[in-house]
Design an enzyme around this catalytic site. Structure first.
Site, PDB file in Angstrom:
ATOM      1  N   PRO A   2      29.011  32.213 -15.278  1.00 43.92           N
ATOM      2  CA  PRO A   2      30.411  32.560 -15.051  1.00 43.92           C
ATOM      3  C   PRO A   2      30.583  34.080 -14.983  1.00 43.92           C
ATOM      4  CG  PRO A   2      30.155  31.295 -17.098  1.00 43.92           C
ATOM      5  CD  PRO A   2      28.793  31.581 -16.573  1.00 43.92           C
ATOM      6  N   GLU A   3      31.282  34.527 -13.962  1.00 47.87           N
ATOM      7  CA  GLU A   3      31.615  35.942 -13.838  1.00 47.87           C
ATOM      8  C   GLU A   3      33.085  36.104 -14.222  1.00 47.87           C
ATOM      9  OE1 GLU A   3      30.249  37.618 -10.099  1.00 47.87           O
ATOM     10  OE2 GLU A   3      28.635  36.176 -10.002  1.00 47.87           O
TER      11      GLU A   3
END
Ligand SMILES: [Zn+2]
Length: 260
Positions: A2-3
């Protein structure tokens, strides 16, 4: 992994569901998270849920903070139905439901801290991320621009997917030395960083391997990806083939014609 947009999505979805609820109990199923069970969170109320860098922070009435980094496969969800046991690492029993961390590969981390440490780099969605601030961070750096964008001590929250997409949209070759960008290119880099992140947050992030948001749903930004994961496919700009190269052991996707 996840960014920024994926973590922001989880924080925005969880906030209205759990804010104000009191922690009734905590169940730790993974010995790696034993320190959390020792912290006696029961009785604390959830004050606020927000993103800090790529991490999720839950402010408790303690006052203290639960800081969660989802890493590769972590999923933090609000569940009112019986909780699935498979890959469950942590369950926070709240009034009316459970806040659960499922994590197949167990790389995610959970910390309880008395003081929240702000990330070292600048958040590219904050007001402080101005063109002048970006210019000051870049200086005369010689590092190629793609790995530079991944440096969390400069800008926080960007990873492989969005760094590739931002550089495509800005028309900048990922191999360029970051300090060599002309003023017009810096303006495009700044504008496209904001625009790509804003669109990705609106789309609830990108679902690649197994990102799930706080409701167990998936993001939809993968539909808008223009270069990431599209090696040999047609460039949406010129119709030529998208290239892939390795920079610091990470894949970079780009169009050698559109990106200069
Ligand atoms: Zn192209």
């Amino acid at each position: 992994v996840p960014e920024l947009p994926e973590v922001e999505t989880i924080a925005r979805q969880l906030a209205p569901l759990v804010t104000g609820r009191v922690i009734k109990g905590i169940r730790v199923l993974d010995p790696k998270l034993r320190a959390v069970s020792r912290s006696r969170l029961a009785g604390d109320r959830i004050i606020r849920v927000f993103r800090t860098g790529k991490q999720l922070a839950i402010e408790l009435s303690g006052p203290r903070w639960l800081v969660i980094h989802l890493r590769m496969t972590g999923r933090l969800t609000w569940q009112q139905a019986p909780v699935a046991r498979r890959h469950l690492r942590l369950r926070l029993r709240l009034e009316g439901g459970n806040l659960c961390l499922h994590d197949a590969r167990r790389f995610g981390t959970v910390q309880v801290v008395d003081e929240l440490v702000e990330p070292g780099g600048l958040d590219p969605t904050s007001r402080r991320f101005t063109l002048a601030a970006l210019e000051a961070l870049i200086g005369s750096g010689r590092q190629p621009v793609k790995p530079w964008l991944l440096r969390q001590d400069r800008l926080v929250g960007l990873g492989n997917i969005y760094a590739s997409e931002i550089l495509f949209e800005a028309g900048i070759d990922p191999r360029r030395a970051v300090g060599s960008l002309a003023p017009a290119e810096l303006r495009r880099l700044h504008r496209c960083t904001r625009a790509v992140l804003r669109r990705a947050i609106r789309a609830c992030g990108t679902t690649f391997s197994d990102f799930q948001d706080a409701r167990g749903g998936t993001g939809s930004y993968q539909r808008y990806l223009r270069v990431y994961g599209r090696e040999e496919q047609a460039c949406p700009g010129c119709g030529g083939a998208i290239s892939r190269l390795e920079q610091q052991q990470r894949s970079t996707f780009f169009c050698p014609v559109c990106q200069r």
